[in-house]
Scaffold this motif. Structure first.
Motif, PDB file in Angstrom:
ATOM      1  N   VAL A  80       0.838  -1.198   0.000  1.00  0.00           N
ATOM      2  CA  VAL A  80       0.000   0.000   0.000  1.00  0.00           C
ATOM      3  C   VAL A  80       0.881   1.259   0.000  1.00  0.00           C
ATOM      4  N   ALA A  81       1.928   1.258   0.831  1.00  0.00           N
ATOM      5  CA  ALA A  81       2.810   2.417   0.914  1.00  0.00           C
ATOM      6  C   ALA A  81       3.499   2.689  -0.428  1.00  0.00           C
ATOM      7  N   THR A  82       3.887   1.625  -1.110  1.00  0.00           N
ATOM      8  CA  THR A  82       4.537   1.769  -2.411  1.00  0.00           C
ATOM      9  C   THR A  82       3.571   2.370  -3.430  1.00  0.00           C
ATOM     10  N   GLN A  83       2.340   1.919  -3.348  1.00  0.00           N
ATOM     11  CA  GLN A  83       1.287   2.440  -4.222  1.00  0.00           C
ATOM     12  C   GLN A  83       1.069   3.943  -3.969  1.00  0.00           C
ATOM     13  N   ILE A  84       1.051   4.330  -2.708  1.00  0.00           N
ATOM     14  CA  ILE A  84       0.878   5.731  -2.334  1.00  0.00           C
ATOM     15  C   ILE A  84       2.070   6.565  -2.822  1.00  0.00           C
ATOM     16  N   GLN A  85       3.253   5.991  -2.648  1.00  0.00           N
ATOM     17  CA  GLN A  85       4.472   6.672  -3.072  1.00  0.00           C
ATOM     18  C   GLN A  85       4.497   6.876  -4.596  1.00  0.00           C
ATOM     19  N   LYS A  86       4.061   5.858  -5.314  1.00  0.00           N
ATOM     20  CA  LYS A  86       4.023   5.948  -6.777  1.00  0.00           C
ATOM     21  C   LYS A  86       3.066   7.053  -7.220  1.00  0.00           C
ATOM     22  N   ARG A  87       1.921   7.136  -6.534  1.00  0.00           N
ATOM     23  CA  ARG A  87       0.946   8.157  -6.864  1.00  0.00           C
ATOM     24  C   ARG A  87       1.533   9.544  -6.600  1.00  0.00           C
ATOM     25  N   HIS A  88       2.238   9.664  -5.463  1.00  0.00           N
ATOM     26  CA  HIS A  88       2.886  10.939  -5.138  1.00  0.00           C
ATOM     27  C   HIS A  88       3.880  11.312  -6.243  1.00  0.00           C
ATOM     28  N   GLU A  89       4.636  10.340  -6.720  1.00  0.00           N
ATOM     29  CA  GLU A  89       5.625  10.599  -7.769  1.00  0.00           C
ATOM     30  C   GLU A  89       4.968  11.013  -9.077  1.00  0.00           C
ATOM     31  N   THR A  90       3.851  10.379  -9.389  1.00  0.00           N
ATOM     32  CA  THR A  90       3.111  10.741 -10.601  1.00  0.00           C
ATOM     33  C   THR A  90       2.678  12.202 -10.537  1.00  0.00           C
ATOM     34  N   LEU A  91       2.130  12.599  -9.382  1.00  0.00           N
ATOM     35  CA  LEU A  91       1.663  13.976  -9.221  1.00  0.00           C
ATOM     36  C   LEU A  91       2.835  14.944  -9.282  1.00  0.00           C
ATOM     37  N   SER A  92       3.949  14.538  -8.684  1.00  0.00           N
ATOM     38  CA  SER A  92       5.133  15.368  -8.668  1.00  0.00           C
ATOM     39  C   SER A  92       5.682  15.563 -10.090  1.00  0.00           C
ATOM     40  N   ARG A  93       5.651  14.479 -10.859  1.00  0.00           N
ATOM     41  CA  ARG A  93       6.101  14.537 -12.246  1.00  0.00           C
ATOM     42  C   ARG A  93       5.227  15.513 -13.039  1.00  0.00           C
ATOM     43  N   PHE A  94       3.943  15.457 -12.762  1.00  0.00           N
ATOM     44  CA  PHE A  94       3.007  16.342 -13.443  1.00  0.00           C
ATOM     45  C   PHE A  94       3.256  17.803 -13.073  1.00  0.00           C
ATOM     46  N   PHE A  95       3.312  18.101 -11.769  1.00  0.00           N
ATOM     47  CA  PHE A  95       3.456  19.494 -11.336  1.00  0.00           C
ATOM     48  C   PHE A  95       4.817  20.075 -11.691  1.00  0.00           C
TER      49      PHE A  95
END
Ligand code: ZN
Length: 150
Positions: A80-95
């Motif tokens: 779950v934590a890895t999934q959350i981290q991946k989502r954070h990275e996706t958003l970071s890549r976008f912004f």
């Protein structure tokens, strides 16, 4: 309700549980351990709140407490934590595409990430990829935002 989609994703118990799992995972990666006091100061909550959330997450099978190692994530918790981290990275890549500074980015992402449905994250991910492979389009967009100098 903001979190109604979550009912179909039982692996993530609640927004604040996600915050805890994300932070515990980060602390363990960074320092090798996650102490209650560090979790509390990093999430800006009381230690008593950390203790009760940690207990709840333990009951749900996301983490364990071991006498000498302290808190450790179970396989389920790490997934779950890895999934959350991946989502954070996706958003970071976008912004990052739009030149927002890191502090603003982190603050804003922490504010929204737990409210986004997987579908929305998927769109932002595609949009990031699209702009990355079409830098001219991105430039055009960024230019369109600059105040006119006439
Ligand atoms: Zn995050």
């Amino acid at each position: 309700m903001l979190n109604s989609w979550r009912m179909s994703t039982p692996s993530l118990p609640s927004q604040s549980a996600e915050d805890y799992l994300e932070r515990i995972h980060e602390l363990i990666e960074e320092k090798g351990y996650a102490r209650v006091v560090d979790i509390a100061s990093s999430l800006q909550v009381r230690q008593a709140s950390v203790t009760s959330m940690v207990q709840k997450l333990g009951e749900l099978g996301y983490l364990n407490y071991e006498k000498y190692r302290g808190l450790i994530l179970t396989d389920k918790g790490r997934a779950v934590a890895t999934q959350i981290q991946k989502r954070h990275e996706t958003l970071s890549r976008f912004f990052s595409l739009f030149g927002l500074d890191e502090e603003t980015q982190r603050h804003d992402i922490e504010g929204i990430e737990h409210h986004l449905s997987p579908e929305t994250v998927e769109i932002l991910s595609s949009l990031a990829k699209f702009f990355e492979s079409n830098p001219e389009t991105l430039k055009q967009f960024l230019k369109s935002r600059k105040p006119r100098k006439d």
